[in-house]
Enzyme design. Structure first.
Site, PDB file in Angstrom:
ATOM      1  N   HIS A 256       0.793  -1.233   0.000  1.00 17.18           N
ATOM      2  CA  HIS A 256       0.000   0.000   0.000  1.00 17.18           C
ATOM      3  C   HIS A 256       0.825   1.282   0.000  1.00 17.18           C
ATOM      4  O   HIS A 256       0.307   2.352  -0.321  1.00 17.18           O
ATOM      5  CB  HIS A 256      -0.993  -0.001   1.171  1.00 17.18           C
ATOM      6  CG  HIS A 256      -0.401   0.323   2.502  1.00 17.18           C
ATOM      7  ND1 HIS A 256       0.200  -0.619   3.308  1.00 17.18           N
ATOM      8  CD2 HIS A 256      -0.320   1.495   3.189  1.00 17.18           C
ATOM      9  CE1 HIS A 256       0.608  -0.044   4.419  1.00 17.18           C
ATOM     10  NE2 HIS A 256       0.321   1.229   4.371  1.00 17.18           N
TER      11      HIS A 256
ATOM     12  N   GLU B  11       3.359   5.391  -3.323  1.00 20.95           N
ATOM     13  CA  GLU B  11       3.501   6.732  -2.740  1.00 20.95           C
ATOM     14  C   GLU B  11       4.951   7.029  -2.358  1.00 20.95           C
ATOM     15  O   GLU B  11       5.417   8.160  -2.532  1.00 20.95           O
ATOM     16  CB  GLU B  11       2.610   6.847  -1.493  1.00 20.95           C
ATOM     17  CG  GLU B  11       2.659   8.235  -0.868  1.00 20.95           C
ATOM     18  CD  GLU B  11       1.765   8.346   0.353  1.00 20.95           C
ATOM     19  OE1 GLU B  11       1.486   9.471   0.757  1.00 20.95           O
ATOM     20  OE2 GLU B  11       1.349   7.305   0.891  1.00 20.95           O
ATOM     21  N   ASP B  12       5.672   6.040  -1.861  1.00 18.09           N
ATOM     22  CA  ASP B  12       6.983   6.305  -1.268  1.00 18.09           C
ATOM     23  C   ASP B  12       8.165   5.910  -2.149  1.00 18.09           C
ATOM     24  O   ASP B  12       9.306   6.199  -1.806  1.00 18.09           O
ATOM     25  CB  ASP B  12       7.108   5.561   0.079  1.00 18.09           C
ATOM     26  CG  ASP B  12       6.128   6.097   1.108  1.00 18.09           C
ATOM     27  OD1 ASP B  12       5.597   7.202   0.901  1.00 18.09           O
ATOM     28  OD2 ASP B  12       5.890   5.413   2.113  1.00 18.09           O
TER      29      ASP B  12
ATOM     30  N   ASP C  77      -4.157   0.255   8.246  1.00 17.98           N
ATOM     31  CA  ASP C  77      -3.011   1.169   8.242  1.00 17.98           C
ATOM     32  C   ASP C  77      -3.083   2.129   9.425  1.00 17.98           C
ATOM     33  O   ASP C  77      -2.101   2.337  10.147  1.00 17.98           O
ATOM     34  CB  ASP C  77      -3.000   1.936   6.914  1.00 17.98           C
ATOM     35  CG  ASP C  77      -1.997   3.067   6.896  1.00 17.98           C
ATOM     36  OD1 ASP C  77      -0.788   2.801   6.890  1.00 17.98           O
ATOM     37  OD2 ASP C  77      -2.430   4.244   6.887  1.00 17.98           O
TER      38      ASP C  77
ATOM     39  N   ASP D 100     -21.167  -2.597  35.958  1.00 17.07           N
ATOM     40  CA  ASP D 100     -21.139  -3.522  34.827  1.00 17.07           C
ATOM     41  C   ASP D 100     -19.931  -3.249  33.937  1.00 17.07           C
ATOM     42  O   ASP D 100     -20.059  -2.910  32.766  1.00 17.07           O
ATOM     43  CB  ASP D 100     -22.433  -3.422  34.020  1.00 17.07           C
ATOM     44  CG  ASP D 100     -22.732  -1.988  33.602  1.00 17.07           C
ATOM     45  OD1 ASP D 100     -22.165  -1.057  34.208  1.00 17.07           O
ATOM     46  OD2 ASP D 100     -23.519  -1.794  32.657  1.00 17.07           O
TER      47      ASP D 100
END
Length: 726
Positions: A49, A53-54, A143, A264
């Site tokens: 993923h 982008e990187d 992510d 509770d």
């Protein structure tokens, strides 16, 4: 395995802020997706993923090495990453020299409007990706979950912003998609970083009383197992489930309780094999302990809109303390933990058509809600209210025939009527709830039986806009008045087109003839010239886009799109180059630096010095080369007085009619000339605008970026890096 090795290779030189190898992040994301039992394509997308982008890997590379489906998922997550990077952050106002200083309250109002516009645009993009393939959102949630697990390595102000964003957007999103396994952990982690003092206080109090509570729960589990065995459900699974810290904190706030008033804090869950066994177990529990009045909910008969199903009841348990009990089947448990993610797990394993069809029906219903919201809510505020409807808690109401409708909390009979059909809503005259006549603004509650009575000559009142709580109902009410005021809108539309044509110096009488309007009506998806004029008058189609389509000269564009000769002139550059004198200075074509950019000079062979932005790929290559690196020289670049510089921009957007005109208007408002433009539309409903524009400096360009990003259909805008060139 191939996806993992490829991702590890691509991220080999990158480290996370914590100092760990970057591959640990996509690997952890894939692990979370595996725990949700997602399909193979989603697991691969989780591993890959970040590579587009990187790194230098492209979507096309992913498709060649893996598949189109995986490439589409990675591409969707990559685009979503761009949206999510900082879009939900609070905007900083951009000063405008041409505006008078605002009063403090006006400035605050303007800032709120900017934030609302930006957040609405962002949510639109989120929903667009959700409608296309929900797996993209599931990868994004995984992510975000891993980023939250490792948030301690971030700076404090970033931790706070990300934690608040998680509570406002990602936790409600996971709840709406029914993924309880992610929802509760996101909430507790966000609570830890957004309100650390309250988190630590409650965590310490829970820890101090854990042993005592655990003893009571163990006793209750032992009693239940023994009785269930004796009553013919021998293989029931009984477990204790501690309540999450965020839910404890919210209960304390809503009910104004101190921690010592809470009993509770642990629930008991019974998991059986069949629906009849759920109700059998309910009878057994009620026979052991006394149920508390009003503390029973049947989410099996009327499941929640996110597919959650269980029986909930609260009893007076051992030692006369309240005890919450949930009863569900294994299939219901799977859905409660995985939500929409279970759809792909079932599909992958091929467990019959019935379950898959059920999930597909739910998913199509959610997609339809998203589609309706995108189309019906035009204004940012209206859209955000609609988004809240989508994420809001639900109430379940019945028709007199027993059909179930889920409505957002706060919904009224008006919302219910329009949910059935717009004709029912338009003709509503009276509402009954549980056989009693109620006002049309009455707030509906869980289990209400709602009946609306209609009359053929009835019509909506404008007061209904304040009574209706859902975006769907409000949009239908507005549509009614739009239709009934058709004649007035036609006249308003014609007047608007005349003004726009005259502003552009065009002959309005000739341009706006009926046959001309009729010839372009189909382009705007309206059947006739009158409907086109009405749409302009009502505001759903801009006058500039119609005039742009009508104009006889294709080079004449709406305001801001001034195509032709540019005014940029590199001869007026103001550059200080240290010890180098009498040398030609010019801007590089590859990255087109402008005043305000960090720049570096490259001494060319016989053509003077070329200015590059520091992040230019060519400069990165020169720095690695021993010979070329010697040609780099520091420079100071300030530009000339009243000088403009050409830049190349790329705008990715969700394609629609009139968008180019709207973009052009924004450039015009920012006093920015466009010298060239190229547009491309794609089969997936998106478009790309490649624009050459003239700006003074980085600050001027930032204002253009901010204004363009406010358009709800714009997915991204960025400066273009050209090809090789010195």
């Amino acid at each position: 395995r191939r996806a993992y090795h490829f991702a590890r290779k691509m991220h080999a030189k990158i480290k996370r802020r914590s100092g760990e190898p970057y591959i640990t992040h996509p690997l952890a994301v894939a692990q979370i997706l595996a725990e949700l039992e997602m399909d193979i394509q989603t697991l691969c997308a989780g591993l890959l993923h970040d590579v587009v982008e990187d790194t230098k890997v492209t979507r096309e590379d992913i498709e060649k090495m893996f598949s189109k489906e995986i490439a589409d998922l990675v591409d969707g997550v990559t685009k979503l990453q761009k949206v999510a990077k900082d879009e939900f952050a609070i905007n900083t106002l951009v000063d405008d020299d041409d505006e008078e200083p605002l009063e403090p309250h006006e400035e605050a109002r303007k800032q709120r409007l900017q934030e609302q516009t930006k957040n609405a645009a962002n949510m639109r993009k989120f929903f667009m990706f959700m409608a296309q393939d929900l797996r993209v959102i599931v990868v994004k949630l995984a992510d975000r979950l891993h980023n939250m697990r490792t948030l301690s390595s971030m700076l404090e102000h970033k931790r706070l912003r990300i934690a608040r964003e998680t509570l406002q957007v990602y936790a409600p999103l996971s709840h709406r998609l029914g993924i309880g396994q992610i929802k509760w952990e996101l909430e507790d982690l966000a609570f830890k970083y957004s309100e650390p003092e309250e988190f630590n206080r409650i965590a310490n109090q829970v820890a101090q009383t854990r042993d005592e509570r655990q003893g009571e729960v163990d006793e209750a589990i032992s009693i239940l197992k023994e009785r269930l065995q004796a009553e013919g459900i021998p293989d029931a699974y009984v477990m204790g489930r501690p309540k999450h810290l965020w839910s404890i904190y919210q209960k304390m706030l809503k009910q104004e309780l101190d921690f010592t008033d809470l009993f509770d804090l642990v629930a008991v869950r019974i998991i059986v094999h069949t629906k009849p066994q759920c109700y059998h177990a309910l009878g057994i529990v009620s026979g052991i302990w006394t149920p508390m009045p009003g503390m029973y909910s049947d989410y099996i008969a009327q499941g929640k809109s996110n597919m959650y199903q269980s029986l909930h009841l609260k009893v007076i348990g051992p030692h006369l303390r309240p005890l919450e009990i949930q009863i569900r089947t294994w299939e219901m448990h799977r859905t409660a933990e995985f939500g929409v993610a279970a759809h792909w797990a079932y599909k992958e394993k091929g467990e019959g058509g019935k379950v898959t069809d059920q999930f597909e029906k739910k998913l199509n219903w959610l997609r339809q809600q998203i589609f309706d919201l995108q189309n019906e809510a035009k204004e940012p505020g209206e859209f955000l209210r609609g988004a809240n409807d989508l994420f809001a808690d639900q109430v379940f109401v019945f028709t007199p025939k027993g059909d179930i409708f889920d409505m957002p909390v706060g919904a009224t009979p008006i919302d219910f009527a329009y949910r059935i059909h717009s004709n029912v809503g338009d003709r509503t005259v009276l509402a009954k709830v549980n056989s009693k006549i109620v006002p049309l603004g009455h707030e509906l509650s869980n289990g209400d039986v709602v009946e609306v009575q209609t009359r053929t000559d009835a019509h909506p009142s404008r007061d209904w806009l304040s009574l209706a709580k859902t975006t769907h109902a409000r949009s239908k009410i507005k549509a009614y008045f739009k239709k009934t005021n058709h004649g007035d809108n036609v006249e308003l539309g014609r007047e608007s087109l005349v003004r726009e044509a005259e502003r552009l110096g065009l002959d309005a009488h000739t341009l706006l003839k009926d046959e001309n309007l009729r010839s372009v009506a189909e382009h705007f998806n309206v059947p006739s010239e009158d409907e086109l004029l009405a749409a302009v008058g009502y505001g759903t189609i801009s006058s500039s886009s119609v005039v742009h389509r009508l104009q006889p000269n294709p080079q004449l564009a709406p305001k801001g799109l001034v195509l032709g000769k540019g005014r940029a002139d590199d001869s007026k550059l103001k550059v200080k180059t240290g010890d180098i004198d009498n040398v030609l200075i010019r801007r590089s074509r590859c990255c087109q630096p402008i005043p305000g950019d960090e720049v570096v000079g490259y001494v060319t062979r016989g053509r003077g010095i070329t200015l590059h932005r520091k992040e230019c790929p060519n400069i990165k290559q020169y720095e690695k080369d021993v010979v070329e690196n010697q040609r780099l020289t520091p420079v100071e670049y300030t530009g000339g007085d009243n000088q403009v510089y050409s830049v190349s921009l790329i705008i990715d957007c969700s394609d629609r009619t009139g968008l180019l005109a709207d973009v052009g208007n924004i450039f015009g408002e920012q006093k920015t000339f466009i010298t060239a433009i190229n547009t491309r539309s794609f089969a997936d409903g998106t478009a790309k605008f490649e624009i050459s524009a003239e700006v003074r400096d980085v600050e001027h360009l930032a204002k253009v970026f901010l204004s363009v990003r406010r358009l709800t259909d714009v997915l991204d805008i960025d400066r273009r890096m050209g090809g090789k060139g010195k």
